[in-house]
Enzyme design. Structure first.
Site, PDB file in Angstrom:
ATOM      1  N   TRP A 355      -5.617  -9.869  -7.298  1.00  0.00           N
ATOM      2  CA  TRP A 355      -5.991 -11.195  -6.784  1.00  0.00           C
ATOM      3  C   TRP A 355      -6.995 -11.079  -5.639  1.00  0.00           C
ATOM      4  O   TRP A 355      -7.633 -12.038  -5.237  1.00  0.00           O
ATOM      5  CB  TRP A 355      -4.747 -11.974  -6.326  1.00  0.00           C
ATOM      6  CG  TRP A 355      -4.144 -11.499  -5.010  1.00  0.00           C
ATOM      7  CD1 TRP A 355      -3.713 -10.236  -4.737  1.00  0.00           C
ATOM      8  CD2 TRP A 355      -3.933 -12.268  -3.818  1.00  0.00           C
ATOM      9  NE1 TRP A 355      -3.220 -10.166  -3.445  1.00  0.00           N
ATOM     10  CE2 TRP A 355      -3.339 -11.402  -2.859  1.00  0.00           C
ATOM     11  CE3 TRP A 355      -4.154 -13.598  -3.464  1.00  0.00           C
ATOM     12  CZ2 TRP A 355      -2.984 -11.831  -1.574  1.00  0.00           C
ATOM     13  CZ3 TRP A 355      -3.806 -14.023  -2.183  1.00  0.00           C
ATOM     14  CH2 TRP A 355      -3.234 -13.152  -1.256  1.00  0.00           C
ATOM     15  N   GLU A 486       4.536  -9.005   0.648  1.00  0.00           N
ATOM     16  CA  GLU A 486       5.307  -8.160  -0.268  1.00  0.00           C
ATOM     17  C   GLU A 486       6.544  -7.554   0.385  1.00  0.00           C
ATOM     18  O   GLU A 486       7.247  -6.773  -0.244  1.00  0.00           O
ATOM     19  CB  GLU A 486       4.410  -7.054  -0.826  1.00  0.00           C
ATOM     20  CG  GLU A 486       3.308  -7.596  -1.716  1.00  0.00           C
ATOM     21  CD  GLU A 486       2.406  -6.522  -2.283  1.00  0.00           C
ATOM     22  OE1 GLU A 486       2.358  -5.428  -1.692  1.00  0.00           O
ATOM     23  OE2 GLU A 486       1.742  -6.775  -3.298  1.00  0.00           O
ATOM     24  N   LYS A 599       4.282  -8.672   5.888  1.00  0.00           N
ATOM     25  CA  LYS A 599       3.241  -7.680   5.642  1.00  0.00           C
ATOM     26  C   LYS A 599       1.842  -8.249   5.869  1.00  0.00           C
ATOM     27  O   LYS A 599       0.964  -7.613   6.432  1.00  0.00           O
ATOM     28  CB  LYS A 599       3.366  -7.179   4.194  1.00  0.00           C
ATOM     29  CG  LYS A 599       2.371  -6.113   3.821  1.00  0.00           C
ATOM     30  CD  LYS A 599       2.574  -5.643   2.382  1.00  0.00           C
ATOM     31  CE  LYS A 599       1.584  -4.559   2.008  1.00  0.00           C
ATOM     32  NZ  LYS A 599       1.596  -4.243   0.589  1.00  0.00           N
ATOM     33  N   GLN A 600       1.619  -9.459   5.376  1.00  0.00           N
ATOM     34  CA  GLN A 600       0.255 -10.021   5.432  1.00  0.00           C
ATOM     35  C   GLN A 600       0.361 -11.538   5.348  1.00  0.00           C
ATOM     36  O   GLN A 600       1.418 -12.070   5.040  1.00  0.00           O
ATOM     37  CB  GLN A 600      -0.561  -9.475   4.280  1.00  0.00           C
ATOM     38  CG  GLN A 600      -0.118  -9.954   2.911  1.00  0.00           C
ATOM     39  CD  GLN A 600      -0.595  -9.061   1.778  1.00  0.00           C
ATOM     40  OE1 GLN A 600       0.087  -8.096   1.445  1.00  0.00           O
ATOM     41  NE2 GLN A 600      -1.733  -9.371   1.205  1.00  0.00           N
TER      42      GLN A 600
HETATM   43  C1  BGC Z   1      -1.415  -6.033  -0.891  1.00  0.00           C
HETATM   44  C2  BGC Z   1      -1.780  -6.931  -2.056  1.00  0.00           C
HETATM   45  C3  BGC Z   1      -3.072  -6.447  -2.650  1.00  0.00           C
HETATM   46  C4  BGC Z   1      -2.985  -4.969  -3.024  1.00  0.00           C
HETATM   47  C5  BGC Z   1      -4.323  -4.414  -3.489  1.00  0.00           C
HETATM   48  C6  BGC Z   1      -1.337  -4.591  -1.375  1.00  0.00           C
HETATM   49  O1  BGC Z   1      -1.030  -3.748  -0.301  1.00  0.00           O
HETATM   50  O2  BGC Z   1      -0.173  -6.404  -0.357  1.00  0.00           O
HETATM   51  O3  BGC Z   1      -1.943  -8.268  -1.597  1.00  0.00           O
HETATM   52  O4  BGC Z   1      -3.375  -7.203  -3.791  1.00  0.00           O
HETATM   53  O5  BGC Z   1      -2.595  -4.219  -1.896  1.00  0.00           O
HETATM   54  O6  BGC Z   1      -5.282  -4.506  -2.476  1.00  0.00           O
END
Ligand code: BGC
Length: 771
Positions: A355, A486, A599-600
């Protein structure tokens, strides 16, 4: 954190050789052209730590996943971009002794990634165990003009001896991926050929049966005199060899031109022939002309999308590095290709599409590249719509509902972590949002009729079926999802996902009405193709959108990330000790899941997408609440926070977040640059400058700016294109200078005042106007 890259406005420079940093540098100095790319491995032998990486875009292998407990719905494979034929290879032996920087004494070393011209060079002096000293100057590039071609020039000069230098210039397809799950090699040989001093190696990937023909032409000279080479061959390997007697200071020059042509673009039986044509064409141009063309093509890219920062050299270097790497990774020429989170710089994330493309990369390419580039990124998903519908059917959805994969190469889901990755169904929303964002920026509404609406209908149908009515809440709810954060799994009513789903349903109806009114024939075609029962389906969609449940906490005034978020022990990141960080390395997964740490950006990702719906006070409350619990352990996190902090006029915070991503790889901030660069988050860094510091948005078909200048900068400026108008925008402490280099007049809004920008230069003193 490392600090060994010398600050320079246009170059990434390493001035000495440290074997411990080699894998990091291999990532940093990667080169590519959208069609192929490679890590900065040495041409000659190297017995120290290295991660070999040559990649051909779109060529992958479906490696069987390693899952202990198989469950229905798990993907069969985890796709991997392949380490492909190494075309740069040279073995250099000096009177029988191998040139190997791991064994030699390196007395001078300089590696330069020239971002202005798109070349990688390396000059060094090596003293071999025998005491013989040689100087080497090497330069190479992947052509962005002929994107199937790459070239190198390698010069060897004996400094203190007379002797015999034995050279083998090879192409080697007997390579493997470091992350191969079963130690398997993914390539098998189809054919090889050596004629007129040229080497052709035709390999096929197992299972996926992609064929790639790598051809190379090695021209070797001593003091300008061409040397005759002899061919050497073994399975998956071809070379040209020669021994040359040299006196002190006599130079040997090796020019190597290589091409990669693939069965994605040509019929398999024609590959050898096409490779021969390409190599003939490139050889006719020659190294020097190709290099000049490369510099010119990069000059155009920089004119379209450079950012100039005055007063902070490290920041200048960093932003150019990010722009450079993004432009090397994706050029938008081929709608079957996409942007892996590591681009062509490493194996992590398998080179697959996430995404990240829609949520982070689209804004960058919209502004700095021709419209076709971001359009092709959207068409990529359009082409995979049938697979997204199949994917949804596998999971029990029906009637044309589409669920795009979280990780994909060809439209099939190929993640390798069910709980985290699969449940992130929010990616469906980001794909819809990207269509909206593209049209908002470009004004290309026809896209909806051509492709967009079909995708939106599939996505809307998915959301409609994915929710269920809760008698208890008297609302529609969405259970068992993972949001962008996540560090939570299988949660109910992730605010961001619910919000995005409702928005998608409304936007699809709006888009359908637009197409019906503006392109009635296209609408009829789409109705037939998708079997859309518009009256009935719209009624259902509207009900879901209107009656969606959003977790909210009255006391704090924040949207809750998910049901029960406040049941967690509410501790803050500032109270974590340094030994606990990063959580994903220090804590058990169980502990992470139970904690409130994020996390984000999650709720804040939604507030970023839909910022117009929220007043500043609501944004502030949510920002303060969530930011203080966010550990930013995804590189995608700081940029969204930077943009929102800028919007909240918290200039210091905005800058602080920007710093976290700007030099993330250059300074190896997370100790993981050796795995590859964080390509998709580099787009976020660009967004922090343009959307954050310059406050650029598109509203009502107009560019708007709410700028500020970070304290440590004298000025910054950026080049973008907006609806056919190339613009350069410069921001100083007190004003903005806008250079419109078209003959169209453009209206922009700066701090809520409309300004007419004719062709040429216009200054707007925004700070003065404020005082
Ligand atoms: C992030 C995801 C992302 C993926 C690839 C993960 O660490 O949490 O949002 O899509 O990395 O960049």
């Amino acid at each position: 954190m490392k600090n060994y890259i010398k600050a320079d406005a246009w170059n990434i420079v390493e001035e000495s050789f440290d074997p411990h940093l080699n894998k990091i540098s291999e990532s940093l100095f990667s080169i590519g052209n959208g069609r192929m790319g490679q890590r900065a491995n040495f041409e000659e032998d190297y017995s120290g730590e290295t991660l070999q990486g040559n990649y051909v875009a779109g060529v992958y292998y479906p490696d069987k996943t390693r899952v202990g407990w198989w469950k229905n719905g798990y993907p069969e494979y985890f796709a991997k971009v392949l380490n492909a034929t190494n075309w740069i290879g040279l073995n250099i032996h000096v009177d029988g002794e191998t040139l190997d920087l791991h064994l030699a004494k390196v007395t001078a070393f300089k590696r330069v990634l020239n971002m202005k011209e798109g070349t990688l060079s390396r000059n060094f002096r090596a003293e071999l165990n025998s005491g013989k000293i040689i100087d080497v100057q090497a330069i190479r590039f992947c052509s962005i003009v002929d994107d199937e071609v790459a070239a190198l020039h390698y010069r060897i000069v004996p400094v203190n001896f007379e002797g015999v230098i034995h050279i083998t210039s090879f192409i080697d397809g007997d390579v493997k991926n470091q992350d191969s799950n079963y130690e398997e090699k993914f390539w098998e040989e189809v054919a090889q050929e050596q004629k007129n001093g040229l080497d052709y190696l035709l390999l096929r990937t197992k299972k996926t049966e992609f064929e790639v023909c790598t051809a190379s032409c090695s021209l070797i000279f001593k003091e300008g005199d061409a040397q005759t080479t002899r061919p050497v061959a073994r399975e998956k390997y071809l070379a040209q060899q020669v021994e040359i007697s040299v006196k002190q200071d006599e130079a040997i020059d090796i020019y190597k031109i290589a091409v990669n042509v693939t069965s994605q673009n040509y019929d398999k039986p024609d590959l050898l022939k096409i490779a021969a044509e390409r190599i003939a064409m490139a050889s006719a141009k020659g190294f020097q002309q190709m290099r000049e063309e490369q510099a010119k093509a990069w000059a155009t890219k920089w004119a379209e999308g450079d950012i100039v920062i005055e007063g902070d050299l490290a920041a200048q270097q960093a932003i150019r590095f990010n722009i450079f790497q993004l432009n090397q990774t994706y050029t938008g020429k081929d709608a079957r290709l996409n942007i892996g989170p590591k681009g062509f710089t490493g194996e992590k994330y398998g080179g697959s599409t996430y995404w990240d493309t829609e949520a982070y990369c689209i804004p960058f390419y919209l502004s700095v590249a021709p419209q076709e580039v971001s359009r092709n990124l959207l068409i990529y998903r359009y082409k995979q719509l049938d697979k997204a519908i199949e994917n949804a059917i596998k999971l029990g959805f029906k009637d044309g509902a589409a669920l795009y994969p979280m990780v994909t190469m060809n439209g099939e889901e190929c993640h390798n972590e069910w709980e985290i990755t699969f449940e992130e169904i929010h990616r469906n929303g980001a794909i819809a949002f990207a269509i909206f964002n593209y049209i908002r920026y470009t004004g290309d509404e026809h896209y909806l009729a051509d492709y967009g609406l079909e995708v939106l209908i599939g996505i809307a149908r998915f959301w409609k079926q994915r929710v269920n009515w809760s008698e208890d809440k008297n609302k529609f709810v969405m259970l068992g999802v993972t949001g962008p954060n996540e560090y939570e799994n299988n949660i109910n009513n992730n605010w961001y996902t619910n919000k995005l789903a409702a928005w998608c349903l409304n936007y699809t109806m709006e888009a359908a009405k637009k197409v019906e009114q503006q392109y009635p024939d296209e609408y009829k075609r789409i109705i037939l193709k998708t079997n859309l029962q518009d009256v009935k389906e719209f009624k259902d969609w509207k009900r879901v959108a209107d009656e969606m449940y959003y977790p909210y906490d009255e006391k704090t005034g924040v949207f809750l990330q998910q049901d029960g978020f406040l049941d967690k022990e509410q501790t803050l990141v500032k109270d974590l000790s340094a030994e606990d960080r990063p959580l994903n390395q220090k804590w058990s997964w169980d502990r992470i899941l139970r904690s409130c740490f994020i996390k984000q950006a999650d709720v804040l990702q939604g507030m970023y997408f839909f910022e117009e719906e929220y007043d500043l006070e609501t944004l502030r409350k949510n920002f303060n609440f969530y930011e203080s619990r966010t550990v930013h352990e995804s590189s995608l996190s700081p940029c969204v926070h930077s943009i929102l902090a800028a919007k909240l006029n918290d200039e210091e915070k905005a800058y602080e977040f920007y710093l976290r991503t700007a030099r993330l790889d250059l300074d190896d901030y997370n100790n993981d640059t050796e795995d590859g660069l964080h390509i998709t988050s580099m787009a976020g860094t660009w967004m922090s400058v343009v959307e954050g510091f310059a406050g650029m948005r598109v509203r009502n078909d107009r560019l708007i700016f709410n700028p500020f200048l970070p304290k440590s900068w004298t000025s910054f400026s950026f080049s973008i294109g907006f609806r056919g108008v190339p613009l350069k925008v410069k921001i100083t402490a007190t004003g903005m200078l806008i250079i419109n280099s078209s003959d169209q007049v453009l209206e922009v809004s700066i701090l809520d005042q409309i300004h007419v920008i004719p062709s040429g230069e216009t200054s707007v003193a925004y700070k003065v106007a404020l005082v």
